[in-house]
Design a protein around this motif. Sequence first.
Motif, PDB file in Angstrom:
ATOM      1  N   GLN A 130      31.274 -46.227  29.436  1.00  0.00           N
ATOM      2  CA  GLN A 130      30.635 -46.440  30.742  1.00  0.00           C
ATOM      3  C   GLN A 130      29.137 -46.687  30.590  1.00  0.00           C
ATOM      4  OE1 GLN A 130      28.559 -44.501  33.051  1.00  0.00           O
ATOM      5  NE2 GLN A 130      28.919 -46.034  34.667  1.00  0.00           N
ATOM      6  N   LYS A 131      28.520 -46.022  29.629  1.00  0.00           N
ATOM      7  CA  LYS A 131      27.093 -46.206  29.389  1.00  0.00           C
ATOM      8  C   LYS A 131      26.786 -47.604  28.877  1.00  0.00           C
ATOM      9  CE  LYS A 131      23.197 -44.109  26.931  1.00  0.00           C
ATOM     10  NZ  LYS A 131      22.783 -43.032  25.973  1.00  0.00           N
ATOM     11  N   GLU A 162      27.118 -51.138  32.229  1.00  0.00           N
ATOM     12  CA  GLU A 162      26.466 -50.679  33.451  1.00  0.00           C
ATOM     13  C   GLU A 162      27.055 -51.300  34.722  1.00  0.00           C
ATOM     14  OE1 GLU A 162      22.350 -51.471  32.964  1.00  0.00           O
ATOM     15  OE2 GLU A 162      22.050 -49.934  31.424  1.00  0.00           O
TER      16      GLU A 162
END
Length: 346
Positions: free
Chosen positions: A107-108, A111
């Motif tokens: 997820q990081k 974005e």
Amino acid sequence: MGSSSIDKKEKVKRRISLRIKWLLFICTSIFLAIVVSVSIMGVKVTSIFKEDSTSINKSSAQNAAAQINLSMATYENSLEQLSQLVSNQIKKGDSIKDIQKTLEAFQKNNEDLISVYYMDGSDGSLYASPQMDFNQDARETKTYTQLTERPETKWMDVYKDGVSGMIMTSVVTPVLSDGKMAGALGYDIDLATIGKMRSTIEKGSTSNLVILDSQGFIVSSFMKDMDGKNMNPDKSGLEEGVEDFITDTDRFNSEFKWVTDMYNGGDKANQSLTLDGEDYTGELSTVPEVNWKVLALTPDKILQSKLDGINRIVVISGILGLLLGMVCALYLAGKLTKIMADFKKS
């Protein structure tokens, strides 16, 4: 003396009368020729512009569908890679905390994703990054049920998320362990993310795009505040939180019946419709496998503006041609009158 003067005046009158007749005849012929030529040219140019507009819309729709399909494939490949990692973690006996860290890392690095989540098939728990409150058995959700019936990567249609309340779409895939479904992974994708992609495709083109999911819900549109609306009268009220494109039921059923027909196999090319009081003509293309539709629409005012410009040129050309014709007619009338006079003397 008097008789001779009268004869000369009558001869002058006859000569002037003949010259005028020739002048009128030639001018009328030139005028009719110009009118016929201009009319034929106007019809031909109008036809060319309409064909050109249709061709541009068709090309824009196909190009947009291809680019959207490519972007969707990118999300799918990324999710399937994550599925393989989680599957390996399950086989190694890693804890759920290790799986949570994997979700957070993905997820990081993406974005554009609202969230990355894992549905545990053993106890129905849901683990997500960022974390969210989820107070039900994930195995009872529509997403998990559909994956159980057909365990393969798939895109969900536009829906209202029960936790965040956002209108979004998702791509989901099963997590397999020893050939059996151990859980499911998914990406929640904001419609604004697809909107950015649509805006990029629209640049440099006169076409405006509307992207519909497999039911006729708007995934992204050039129209303000219309993402997540339903354009298919046949699906009215079937998805909680998804509102109809037009609140007037009778008008909605009348003006957008073609959308229902489109999803029933009656794809209609060169579709004309009115949106926000403006008339459009468009072409349709389908995103393969997911059955999403892409409408490329061009405002009719653009075509009309081109036609108005041509009409102005035609009118100016006609006037100049008529003036030049009159000058030529005067010259020819004088010459013909002289020839007739000389012939009469002979």
